[in-house]
Write a protein that holds these residues in place. Sequence first.
Motif: not given
Length: 296
Positions: A214-221
């Motif tokens: 989740y944290n990694d994917c949330s770096q994608v705007g």
Amino acid sequence: MAGSDPQKLIAQADNLTTLSITRWNADWSSATPLYEQAANRFRATKDYERAKAAYEKASKGQEMLASPWDAAKHMESAANMAKELRNWREVVIFYRRASEFYIQCGRPQPASDALAKGARALEDAMPEEAVQLYTDAITILEEDGRGQMAFDLYRSATGVYIKLEKYSDAAPLQLKLGLAADKCNATNSQCKAYLSAIIVYLYSNDYKQAEKCYNDCSQVGAFLKSDQNRCASNLLAAYSDGDIEEIKRIAQSSIVSNLDHPIIKLARKLPTGDVSALKDNTVREGEQPLDENDLT
């Protein structure tokens, strides 16, 4: 008349392709139509074994006549006969050969489709081989700049991994789908793939990996602003709180209902682990150490 009997057609064609000195003495231009006629007649009578052999020879004939498209078509027909006979190893071989012929004539889409057909035929009998065929079909499309055409192949391969209970393979494949969707500006597919990966991790009782995902994917705007992100955030919060009813409620939400069917099935079974233990761990990790100088 020889043409009325497929066996006689085969014998006649075999005589034409008998090599007396070198391979170039074979009369493939005359023999190939005979193999094709025989194959079609054997198939019509459901003599799949002899139909398969005849299609193989017809494919060879078209190959010798420098017609890879027709060679590919006959090889796919041979694969269909092998499928009828449940000869799964030959199904793999024939569809791969058909794909190679399509590549030879510069047709990547049919080449990918041939591998996908083989994969679908093998999902139950040889699931690992099916995943490999899906993966190779995806590669052909992406190398040709047609990544958006590969989305369904990613989903199918994920479904096979889920059937095999290989969740540590299923989740990363969804992340690869998300990356492929990002390259195509397919935002909705990308966000759904990321949420799907998180759900797979949660189903496999890997909360930490789900949180990291989740944290990694949330770096994608695009994902950060999406409904799928809010759903994932609420789901992780419910896990952290040990709120089983909230987890179940979120799993029934319309956002989850719009995901692929295998993912929905996993979500409907959440939570699968001991959520109360997760809450206890979260509380312990959040406790502050005792300050001996603080007397309040």
